[in-house]
Design a protein around this motif. Structure first.
Motif, PDB file in Angstrom:
ATOM      1  N   ILE A  56      -7.421  30.282 -35.843  1.00 50.06           N
ATOM      2  CA  ILE A  56      -8.183  31.221 -36.681  1.00 50.06           C
ATOM      3  C   ILE A  56      -7.260  31.744 -37.770  1.00 50.06           C
ATOM      4  N   VAL A  57      -7.725  31.616 -39.005  1.00 50.41           N
ATOM      5  CA  VAL A  57      -7.057  32.212 -40.156  1.00 50.41           C
ATOM      6  C   VAL A  57      -8.023  33.260 -40.685  1.00 50.41           C
ATOM      7  N   ASP A  58      -7.565  34.506 -40.695  1.00 47.56           N
ATOM      8  CA  ASP A  58      -8.404  35.636 -41.097  1.00 47.56           C
ATOM      9  C   ASP A  58      -7.740  36.309 -42.295  1.00 47.56           C
ATOM     10  N   GLY A  59      -8.042  35.807 -43.495  1.00 45.97           N
ATOM     11  CA  GLY A  59      -7.360  36.308 -44.693  1.00 45.97           C
ATOM     12  C   GLY A  59      -5.900  35.923 -44.629  1.00 45.97           C
ATOM     13  N   ASP A  60      -5.015  36.919 -44.661  1.00 45.48           N
ATOM     14  CA  ASP A  60      -3.576  36.679 -44.555  1.00 45.48           C
ATOM     15  C   ASP A  60      -3.076  36.740 -43.114  1.00 45.48           C
ATOM     16  N   ASP A  61      -3.965  36.989 -42.168  1.00 44.70           N
ATOM     17  CA  ASP A  61      -3.601  37.054 -40.753  1.00 44.70           C
ATOM     18  C   ASP A  61      -3.856  35.709 -40.085  1.00 44.70           C
ATOM     19  N   ALA A  65       7.740  37.448 -43.839  1.00 49.66           N
ATOM     20  CA  ALA A  65       7.920  38.372 -42.724  1.00 49.66           C
ATOM     21  C   ALA A  65       6.544  38.804 -42.242  1.00 49.66           C
ATOM     22  N   MET A  66       6.352  38.755 -40.934  1.00 45.48           N
ATOM     23  CA  MET A  66       5.079  39.154 -40.338  1.00 45.48           C
ATOM     24  C   MET A  66       5.365  39.937 -39.069  1.00 45.48           C
ATOM     25  N   LEU A  72      -0.841  37.547 -36.131  1.00 46.54           N
ATOM     26  CA  LEU A  72       0.299  37.697 -37.031  1.00 46.54           C
ATOM     27  C   LEU A  72      -0.192  38.309 -38.331  1.00 46.54           C
ATOM     28  N   THR A  73       0.375  39.446 -38.706  1.00 48.83           N
ATOM     29  CA  THR A  73      -0.025  40.134 -39.923  1.00 48.83           C
ATOM     30  C   THR A  73       1.188  40.283 -40.845  1.00 48.83           C
ATOM     31  N   PRO A  74       0.966  40.144 -42.152  1.00 51.76           N
ATOM     32  CA  PRO A  74       2.086  40.267 -43.093  1.00 51.76           C
ATOM     33  C   PRO A  74       2.711  41.667 -43.034  1.00 51.76           C
TER      34      PRO A  74
END
Length: 146
Positions: free
Chosen positions: A56-61, A98-99, A139-141
């Motif tokens: 799953i890719v949720d925007g930048d996550d 970096a996340m 994983l979030t930026p």
């Protein structure tokens, strides 16, 4: 369940494919975007990298799955990010970012797990092989100034 040797060999082959193709091959695996996750080793304090998929890719996550092929133990990278949740990610062979890794609660996991297993049934098969609940990690930026 895959052995440590098999997992390390698969990661080495994946990285080599990316390198020799100059990023043209290996940016997807089983229809999912691939990423390189770099954690800090909980015992060594040294950077440790592994190739993973992001179902799953949720925007930048990105949502990643700590399945280890249905093994009864969590993957080493999962233990590493529990100790140090700041990680580096190269998504589809792009620049490193970096996340922050967030292990999802059961409530956060449930709807995403349903989506993942519907789109990629192999993860449901992995869950059937083990008694542990396979964790999901978001994983979030890292934002500037955070």
């Amino acid at each position: 369940m895959p052995s440590d040797f098999t997992l390390k060999a698969a990661n080495a082959v994946h990285r080599a494919l990316l390198r020799i193709s100059f990023g043209r091959w290996g940016t997807e695996f089983y229809g999912m975007p691939a990423l390189e996750l770099t954690t800090i080793g909980r015992k060594t304090g040294q950077p440790r990298s592994v190739m993973l998929t992001a179902p799953i890719v949720d925007g930048d996550d990105y949502i990643i799955v700590a399945s280890r092929g249905g093994d009864p133990t969590h993957p080493a990278w999962y233990h590493n990010l529990r100790g140090t949740p700041t990680v580096e990610v190269s998504f589809r062979n792009g620049p490193r970012r970096a996340m922050t890794a967030h292990i999802l609660s059961a409530e956060q996991r449930a709807p995403l797990w349903s989506r993942i297993t519907a789109d990629y049934p192999v993860y449901g098969d992995y869950q059937k092989r083990t008694t542990r609940e396979i964790p999901l990690v978001r994983l979030t930026p890292v934002t500037e100034g955070a």
